[in-house]
Motif scaffolding. Structure first.
Motif, mmCIF file in Angstrom:
data_model
loop_
_atom_site.group_PDB
_atom_site.id
_atom_site.type_symbol
_atom_site.label_atom_id
_atom_site.label_comp_id
_atom_site.label_asym_id
_atom_site.label_seq_id
_atom_site.Cartn_x
_atom_site.Cartn_y
_atom_site.Cartn_z
ATOM 1 N N VAL A 204 12.073 -33.342 -31.260
ATOM 2 C CA VAL A 204 11.974 -34.554 -30.606
ATOM 3 C C VAL A 204 13.656 -34.848 -30.796
ATOM 4 C CG1 VAL A 204 9.973 -35.300 -30.972
ATOM 5 C CG2 VAL A 204 11.536 -36.287 -32.787
ATOM 6 N N ARG A 205 14.413 -34.593 -32.035
ATOM 7 C CA ARG A 205 15.727 -34.895 -32.229
ATOM 8 C C ARG A 205 16.789 -33.940 -32.116
ATOM 9 N NH1 ARG A 205 17.487 -36.199 -38.372
ATOM 10 N NH2 ARG A 205 19.883 -36.609 -37.790
ATOM 11 N N LYS A 206 15.956 -32.561 -31.676
ATOM 12 C CA LYS A 206 16.953 -31.466 -31.661
ATOM 13 C C LYS A 206 17.256 -31.105 -30.005
ATOM 14 C CE LYS A 206 17.360 -26.462 -32.904
ATOM 15 N NZ LYS A 206 16.825 -25.602 -33.678
ATOM 16 N N PHE A 207 16.399 -31.182 -29.415
ATOM 17 C CA PHE A 207 16.319 -30.835 -27.752
ATOM 18 C C PHE A 207 16.274 -31.760 -26.901
ATOM 19 C CE2 PHE A 207 14.583 -26.816 -29.861
ATOM 20 C CZ PHE A 207 15.800 -25.764 -29.671
ATOM 21 N N GLN A 208 16.917 -31.683 -25.842
ATOM 22 C CA GLN A 208 16.765 -32.817 -24.741
ATOM 23 C C GLN A 208 15.295 -33.049 -24.204
ATOM 24 O OE1 GLN A 208 19.873 -32.314 -21.933
ATOM 25 N NE2 GLN A 208 21.521 -32.379 -23.500
ATOM 26 N N GLY A 209 14.602 -31.799 -24.168
ATOM 27 C CA GLY A 209 13.393 -31.908 -23.656
ATOM 28 C C GLY A 209 12.099 -32.429 -24.744
ATOM 29 N N GLY A 210 12.710 -32.604 -25.902
ATOM 30 C CA GLY A 210 11.666 -33.269 -26.995
ATOM 31 C C GLY A 210 10.652 -32.450 -27.423
ATOM 32 N N LEU A 211 9.408 -32.967 -27.178
ATOM 33 C CA LEU A 211 8.343 -32.347 -27.607
ATOM 34 C C LEU A 211 7.830 -31.280 -26.594
ATOM 35 C CD1 LEU A 211 6.135 -34.932 -29.284
ATOM 36 C CD2 LEU A 211 6.935 -33.237 -30.418
ATOM 37 N N PHE A 212 8.126 -31.584 -25.539
ATOM 38 C CA PHE A 212 7.836 -30.578 -24.276
ATOM 39 C C PHE A 212 8.374 -29.044 -24.690
ATOM 40 C CE2 PHE A 212 6.707 -32.305 -20.074
ATOM 41 C CZ PHE A 212 6.755 -33.786 -20.620
ATOM 42 N N THR A 213 9.336 -29.051 -25.443
ATOM 43 C CA THR A 213 9.696 -27.626 -25.998
ATOM 44 C C THR A 213 8.620 -27.004 -26.875
ATOM 45 O OG1 THR A 213 10.905 -28.388 -27.823
ATOM 46 C CG2 THR A 213 12.301 -28.341 -25.874
ATOM 47 N N VAL A 214 7.987 -27.358 -27.307
ATOM 48 C CA VAL A 214 6.788 -26.890 -28.271
ATOM 49 C C VAL A 214 5.466 -26.965 -27.713
ATOM 50 C CG1 VAL A 214 8.238 -27.084 -30.321
ATOM 51 C CG2 VAL A 214 6.868 -29.021 -29.738
ATOM 52 N N ALA A 215 5.195 -27.640 -26.704
ATOM 53 C CA ALA A 215 3.945 -27.766 -26.076
ATOM 54 C C ALA A 215 3.170 -26.422 -25.670
ATOM 55 C CB ALA A 215 3.849 -29.012 -24.890
ATOM 56 N N GLY A 216 2.287 -26.060 -26.138
ATOM 57 C CA GLY A 216 1.636 -24.751 -25.608
ATOM 58 C C GLY A 216 1.940 -23.804 -26.791
ATOM 59 N N PRO A 217 1.539 -22.599 -26.991
ATOM 60 C CA PRO A 217 0.942 -21.825 -25.819
ATOM 61 C C PRO A 217 -0.400 -22.315 -25.548
ATOM 62 C CG PRO A 217 1.177 -20.305 -27.506
ATOM 63 C CD PRO A 217 1.835 -21.653 -27.973
ATOM 64 N N PHE A 218 -0.997 -21.772 -24.192
ATOM 65 C CA PHE A 218 -2.249 -22.272 -24.109
ATOM 66 C C PHE A 218 -2.970 -20.789 -23.889
ATOM 67 C CE2 PHE A 218 0.672 -25.644 -22.234
ATOM 68 C CZ PHE A 218 -0.128 -26.515 -22.804
ATOM 69 N N ASP A 219 -3.574 -20.422 -24.772
ATOM 70 C CA ASP A 219 -4.458 -19.097 -24.829
ATOM 71 C C ASP A 219 -5.715 -19.289 -24.512
ATOM 72 O OD1 ASP A 219 -2.318 -17.847 -26.223
ATOM 73 O OD2 ASP A 219 -3.139 -18.152 -28.160
ATOM 74 N N PRO A 220 -6.239 -18.481 -23.282
ATOM 75 C CA PRO A 220 -7.500 -18.419 -22.870
ATOM 76 C C PRO A 220 -8.522 -18.471 -24.214
ATOM 77 C CG PRO A 220 -6.200 -16.460 -22.007
ATOM 78 C CD PRO A 220 -5.495 -16.882 -23.247
ATOM 79 N N GLN A 221 -9.613 -19.458 -23.673
ATOM 80 C CA GLN A 221 -10.379 -19.682 -24.793
ATOM 81 C C GLN A 221 -11.643 -18.339 -24.888
ATOM 82 O OE1 GLN A 221 -10.384 -22.169 -27.167
ATOM 83 N NE2 GLN A 221 -8.352 -22.543 -25.721
#
Ligand code: 15L
Length: 261
Positions: A244-261
């Motif tokens: 949230v402090r490092k990248f312009q995209g904030g938390l979007f840069t760490v959302a996922g990965p979305f592994d299949p269940q």
């Protein structure tokens, strides 16, 4: 207007009365619980349904495309709503002779730039996830449709658009609702925009984005996130390497990965 049931769609619906005699507003049926207001036609539509988007666009002079998934989600969801969705919107625009599109792109097209970098729309795109990738694809779709068919688009890489700036990141990338509305007006009515890409941001101190290439739009931001600075700076400071402090995209840069269940 697609995405009329979303956060910005709900804000813009009443404001669109100043821009058109009739506004056809659309979203998934479940998101469209409001009934039509004076200047509106309401038409539910799933953006992944090509025939439904074609019917939605028939008879329109311009399209404001806000619709689709607005956060990071599994690729399959983004594929249906955003990637197929933007294809269907432009395909319908071509078939029905619509000459102007306003595309709600996102700052997440360049979310992997650091917050200590200042960029402009000619810098390399660095999407921060599948959502950002889909917006990057939408910008390319817009460019193709201008180069091939002369359909003009303003792609607005919207920053953080809420009623107030709520965190440190927003101090740099907040877009007030009034500035968003003015930018939409410029995007709809400025002649000869070709395909213009612009950041949607208020006149914030320490902005990461230089909008000089969009001067022909005549957009002048009137608001600034400074009014929220004192309250925000009273919040705890995130660690230096916190996204949230490092990248312009904030938390979007760490959302996922979305592994299949
Ligand atoms: C976006 O593109 C999202 O749609 C919105 O929900 C916000 O998260 C915004 O970006 C942002 O970067 O703050």
């Amino acid at each position: 207007m697609t995405g009329a049931g979303g956060g910005l769609g709900r804000v813009l619906r009443p404001r669109m009365a100043a821009f058109a005699d009739i506004v056809r507003v659309s979203d998934l049926a479940a998101a469209l619980e409001d009934s039509a207001i004076a200047h509106e036609e309401v038409q539910a539509c799933n953006l992944a349904d090509r025939a439904a988007v074609d019917a939605l666009v028939a008879g329109c002079d311009a399209i404001v495309h806000l619709g689709g998934v607005s956060v990071e989600r599994p690729f399959e969801e983004i594929l249906e709503a955003n990637i197929k969705g933007v294809f269907h919107v432009y395909e319908a625009a071509r078939r029905h002779g619509v000459k102007r599109v306003v595309f709600a792109s996102s700052n997440h097209v360049t979310g992997f730039y650091r917050q200590d970098e200042v960029i402009d729309v000619h810098d390399l795109r660095r999407p921060d996830g599948y959502y950002g990738l889909s917006k990057s694809y939408g910008e390319d779709m817009a460019q193709l449709h201008f180069d091939r068919y002369g359909i003009e688009t303003v792609s607005i890489r919207i920053g953080n658009s809420f009623s107030q700036a709520r965190d440190r990141r927003a101090l740099a990338c907040w877009l007030s609702y009034d500035d968003l509305t003015e930018l939409l007006r410029c995007a709809l009515f400025t002649p000869d925009v070709g395909h213009t890409v612009v950041y949607g941001v208020s006149d914030n101190v320490g902005s990461w984005w230089n909008n000089r290439y969009a001067a022909h739009l005549g957009f002048v931001a009137r608001d600034s996130a400074e009014q929220f600075r004192a309250a925000i700076e009273a919040q705890p400071m995130p660690a230096q390497d916190d996204p949230v402090r490092k990248f312009q995209g904030g938390l979007f840069t760490v959302a996922g990965p979305f592994d299949p269940q």
